[in-house]
Design an enzyme around this catalytic site. Structure first.
Site, mmCIF file in Angstrom:
data_model
loop_
_atom_site.group_PDB
_atom_site.id
_atom_site.type_symbol
_atom_site.label_atom_id
_atom_site.label_comp_id
_atom_site.label_asym_id
_atom_site.label_seq_id
_atom_site.Cartn_x
_atom_site.Cartn_y
_atom_site.Cartn_z
ATOM 1 N N THR A 22 -10.209 0.262 -9.017
ATOM 2 C CA THR A 22 -9.143 -0.591 -8.539
ATOM 3 C C THR A 22 -9.168 -1.750 -9.514
ATOM 4 O O THR A 22 -9.959 -1.759 -10.453
ATOM 5 C CB THR A 22 -9.489 -1.000 -7.085
ATOM 6 O OG1 THR A 22 -9.531 0.174 -6.280
ATOM 7 C CG2 THR A 22 -8.537 -1.992 -6.471
ATOM 8 N N THR A 69 -4.304 -0.792 -7.048
ATOM 9 C CA THR A 69 -5.126 0.385 -7.329
ATOM 10 C C THR A 69 -4.322 1.658 -7.438
ATOM 11 O O THR A 69 -3.220 1.770 -6.877
ATOM 12 C CB THR A 69 -6.188 0.557 -6.210
ATOM 13 O OG1 THR A 69 -7.125 1.558 -6.606
ATOM 14 C CG2 THR A 69 -5.575 0.960 -4.886
ATOM 15 N N SER A 75 -7.567 0.627 3.527
ATOM 16 C CA SER A 75 -8.071 0.131 2.246
ATOM 17 C C SER A 75 -9.206 -0.845 2.485
ATOM 18 O O SER A 75 -9.378 -1.365 3.595
ATOM 19 C CB SER A 75 -6.936 -0.586 1.505
ATOM 20 O OG SER A 75 -7.426 -1.247 0.369
ATOM 21 N N ARG A 123 0.844 -1.185 0.000
ATOM 22 C CA ARG A 123 0.000 0.000 0.000
ATOM 23 C C ARG A 123 0.887 1.246 0.000
ATOM 24 O O ARG A 123 1.984 1.244 0.589
ATOM 25 C CB ARG A 123 -0.835 -0.033 1.283
ATOM 26 C CG ARG A 123 -1.824 1.102 1.454
ATOM 27 C CD ARG A 123 -2.931 1.017 0.475
ATOM 28 N NE ARG A 123 -4.131 1.732 0.927
ATOM 29 C CZ ARG A 123 -5.141 2.025 0.134
ATOM 30 N NH1 ARG A 123 -5.102 1.674 -1.146
ATOM 31 N NH2 ARG A 123 -6.210 2.635 0.601
ATOM 32 N N ASN A 130 -6.443 4.163 -6.746
ATOM 33 C CA ASN A 130 -7.625 4.727 -6.100
ATOM 34 C C ASN A 130 -8.636 5.085 -7.177
ATOM 35 O O ASN A 130 -9.201 4.201 -7.783
ATOM 36 C CB ASN A 130 -7.286 5.910 -5.191
ATOM 37 C CG ASN A 130 -8.410 6.144 -4.188
ATOM 38 O OD1 ASN A 130 -9.295 5.302 -4.058
ATOM 39 N ND2 ASN A 130 -8.392 7.248 -3.490
ATOM 40 N N GLY A 134 -13.791 -1.803 -6.289
ATOM 41 C CA GLY A 134 -15.083 -1.167 -5.988
ATOM 42 C C GLY A 134 -15.169 -0.546 -4.614
ATOM 43 O O GLY A 134 -16.254 -0.546 -4.013
ATOM 44 N N GLY A 135 -14.070 -0.036 -4.074
ATOM 45 C CA GLY A 135 -14.131 0.616 -2.761
ATOM 46 C C GLY A 135 -14.715 -0.333 -1.727
ATOM 47 O O GLY A 135 -14.368 -1.518 -1.698
ATOM 48 N N ASP A 160 -7.912 8.073 0.635
ATOM 49 C CA ASP A 160 -8.399 6.949 1.449
ATOM 50 C C ASP A 160 -8.140 7.167 2.934
ATOM 51 O O ASP A 160 -8.633 6.408 3.773
ATOM 52 C CB ASP A 160 -7.773 5.628 0.986
ATOM 53 C CG ASP A 160 -8.629 4.937 -0.073
ATOM 54 O OD1 ASP A 160 -9.777 5.381 -0.297
ATOM 55 O OD2 ASP A 160 -8.163 3.961 -0.676
HETATM 56 N N1 GLY Z 1 -8.613 2.769 -2.978
HETATM 57 C C1 GLY Z 1 -9.598 1.848 -2.616
HETATM 58 C C2 GLY Z 1 -9.194 0.974 -1.482
HETATM 59 O O1 GLY Z 1 -8.016 0.828 -1.240
HETATM 60 O O2 GLY Z 1 -10.032 0.447 -0.817
#
Ligand code: GLY
Length: 614
Positions: free
Chosen positions: A425, A443, A496, A151, A445, A518-519, A467
């Site tokens: 993502t 991702t 995340s 990340r 984002n 998809g978040g 995020d």
């Molecule tokens: N950017 C979306 C996530 O990491 O959940």
């Protein structure tokens, strides 16, 4: 045997294109025909979406026919792509083919996954990346399991209120432009993964990606649509990209070559991650940051390290799940929801009021915890044992009333508002003939990240800073409100929802490799494919086509896919007190499942992609 498919673009994103050509690729002696199917339309008939069926693939007799509501646009009974030995599934046919090339060349699933990850940075630039980050869960056939967290982190000069203006208002600088980026982790993560579990040299696994960038590939309707939608945002922030010559997106059928990116990838292939974090690529990135008021420095890049973590190991009705721990909330939240659902011994029928009530209530409770209790474990204490324990889930399950929805505010008055995270993502799944399995979600984002393209090095930078809880307790312009656990601190990873997951059957063999874009819907969508396979005994094709629902505590409502819940069930849920929100489609999932004689691969039927295997 190799079969490739290309399906519709997610219609919620609007652009409507009808495919007009057929792309032919040659991959290590195998011709892959990618039919660009006529379908990209909000109201296109579901049957036009293409299924990637393979004549002669064995049908698993243990699977049960699925029944979806009348009028649901993705009919039950389709077949996924079958491969006897190895399989790769992603949102990009070119990237899946890159993985297949490496598998056929003798690489294992990790070699292939790393090849796929770099190829996605070329062929799926809206989310595949070297300027962002991600997570991978690995399960090797010899029993080793690992999770790696690459990340992005907040730059060293980041401050808690860097996105709040003098009037206390949250600005949009965490979403777009140079200041929106966290320090990228993808190159460090993919190279570390290869070094630990791969068998081929980095230069070999990166070769397909370099060739794709250097020689180019034909843009299809999915990528053309994505570019078209991103035109204004990217051209506002970046000049000279290969995607928007003269400020206009390349059209479907055009060839996209990315010489700068090819040079960057070649340098990484030659020198490893150091080339990215300390060499001329780092200079280009820092120069780009300076041009637009960004704060990432050489020191930030030099300091970046991926984190090896212990995968969350949990069980669900006799299966073992290997899931991603924090800094992603994905594995914890999914585990908590599944543990709550597991408290109901007899699973209600798929599509029934009781089913939606059960999964909706479980997600609601798991997200209440997710939104306030989870953050980067290097900075905050995460009550991991509690959130993943069966006894805690039992107590939460006891709060679910049979005939009434609970109000989120009544369940947890002190909780923060829920997060509506950006939605772009990408996930890929790979298995090999030995039974090694890799699940990776990566991702930038938002789609196309911050809109900033690194001049000279040829890649997009993420907007992952959004995020974070950019102002804890206060909604930002996207409605994102999270707690103190996820406040900005230098060097901290932003929370995340990414949920790369591997499911083992009762014999300990890989059953399912799954994850999503998809978040927050990543968590609910991924777990529903798992539930469809384990509880409802669906085939993979049906499990992926089944209508999906989502609950994230706040907004306090059940989101469902248009046409995905029968009208009578909708009425019952309304009577029980559910707020109901309709959406065209939810989640972008790519999955592989073990079946008799091999594997089935299924790219997201609501989006684009390919399952490629042999
Ligand atoms: N950017 C979306 C996530 O990491 O959940």
């Amino acid at each position: 045997m190799t079969v490739c498919r290309r399906s519709v673009r997610n219609a919620t994103h609007g652009a409507m294109h009808r495919a007009t050509h057929r792309a032919i690729m040659r991959v290590v002696g195998t011709t892959i025909s990618c039919a660009l199917l006529a379908a990209c339309a909000d109201r296109a008939p579901a049957t036009a979406e293409g299924t990637g069926t393979t004549a002669g693939a064995p049908i698993d007799p243990s699977r049960v026919a699925a029944h979806f509501p009348d009028g649901w646009r993705l009919p039950a009974g389709a077949r996924a792509t079958f491969a006897a030995q190895a399989m790769a599934v992603s949102n990009s046919p070119e990237a899946s083919a890159a993985a297949a090339e490496i598998l056929k060349a003798g690489g294992n699933a990790v070699d292939a996954a790393v090849a796929l990850g770099f190829a996605l940075a070329v062929a799926w630039p809206e989310a595949g990346n070297i300027g962002g980050g991600g997570y991978t869960v690995v399960h090797m056939a010899d029993g080793r399991t690992a999770a790696i967290d690459y990340r992005e982190v907040a730059p060293l000069a980041a401050t808690r209120n860097m996105y709040v203006d003098a009037n206390g208002k949250v600005t949009d600088r965490s979403i777009e432009g140079h200041l929106a980026s966290g320090v990228p982790g993808a190159v460090a993560g993919l190279t570390a993964l290869l070094a630990k579990f791969g068998t081929l040299p980095l230069a070999r696994v990166m070769q397909p990606a370099i060739a794709l960038a250097r020689d180019g590939f034909v843009i299809d309707t999915a990528l053309a649509g994505s570019m078209e939608r991103a035109t204004a945002m990217v051209t506002r922030n970046s000049q000279g990209t290969p995607y928007f010559p003269n400020g206009t997106a390349l059209a479907a059928g055009a060839r996209l070559t990315q010489p700068d990116l090819a040079r960057t990838l070649q340098a990484i292939a030659d020198r490893g991650a150091d080339a990215f974090y300390t060499g001329w690529i780092a200079d280009s990135l820092v120069a780009e940051q300076r041009r637009g008021g960004g704060i990432i420095t050489r020191a930030d890049l030099k300091a970046y390290t991926p984190a090896w973590r212990e995968a969350i190991r949990t069980t669900y009705r006799g299966h073992t799940l290997l899931a991603m721990p924090p800094s992603s909330s994905g594995g914890v939240t999914m585990t908590e929801a599944l543990n709550i659902i597991e408290q109901t011994p007899a699973t209600p029928a798929y599509g029934s009021t009781r089913w939606f009530h059960l999964v909706g209530s479980a997600y609601q409770r798991a997200f209440i915890d997710r939104n306030v209790k989870i953050g980067d474990p290097a900075f905050v204490t995460v009550p991991l044992a509690q959130l993943t324990s069966k006894s805690y889930a039992k107590a939460l399950a006891a709060t679910i009333e049979d005939t009434r929805a609970a109000a989120t505010k009544a369940l947890e008055p002190a909780m923060a508002q829920a997060a509506r995270e950006p939605e772009h993502t990408t996930h890929y799944s790979v298995v090999d003939a030995q039974g090694n399995a890799v699940a990776t979600t990566t991702t930038l984002n938002n789609s196309w990240g911050s809109g900033v393209w690194v001049r000279g090095a040829g890649f997009m930078l993420n907007d992952e800073m959004d995020d974070f809880a950019v102002q804890p307790g206060t909604p930002n312009m996207f409605g994102l409100v999270q707690g103190e656990q996820n406040a900005i601190q230098p060097g901290k990873r932003m929370l995340s929802a990414m949920s790369p997951t591997i499911v083992l059957d009762s014999a300990g063999q890989v059953l399912l490799v799954v994850g999503a874009a998809g978040g927050p819907t990543i968590i609910t969508g991924t777990s529903q494919v798992i539930l469809n396979v384990i509880d409802h005994r669906m085939t993979l094709a049906d499990a992926m086509r089944a209508p999906r629902v989502h609950h994230q505590a706040l907004p306090d409502s059940l989101t469902y896919e248009d046409g995905g819940i029968a009208p009578a069930v909708l009425d019952s849920l309304r009577t029980m007190g559910y707020g109901l929100r309709k959406q065209r489609s939810l989640v972008n999932i790519n999955a592989i499942m073990r079946v008799k004689g091999g594997w089935e691969g299924q790219p997201e039927p609501r989006r684009s992609g390919a399952a490629v295997g042999y």
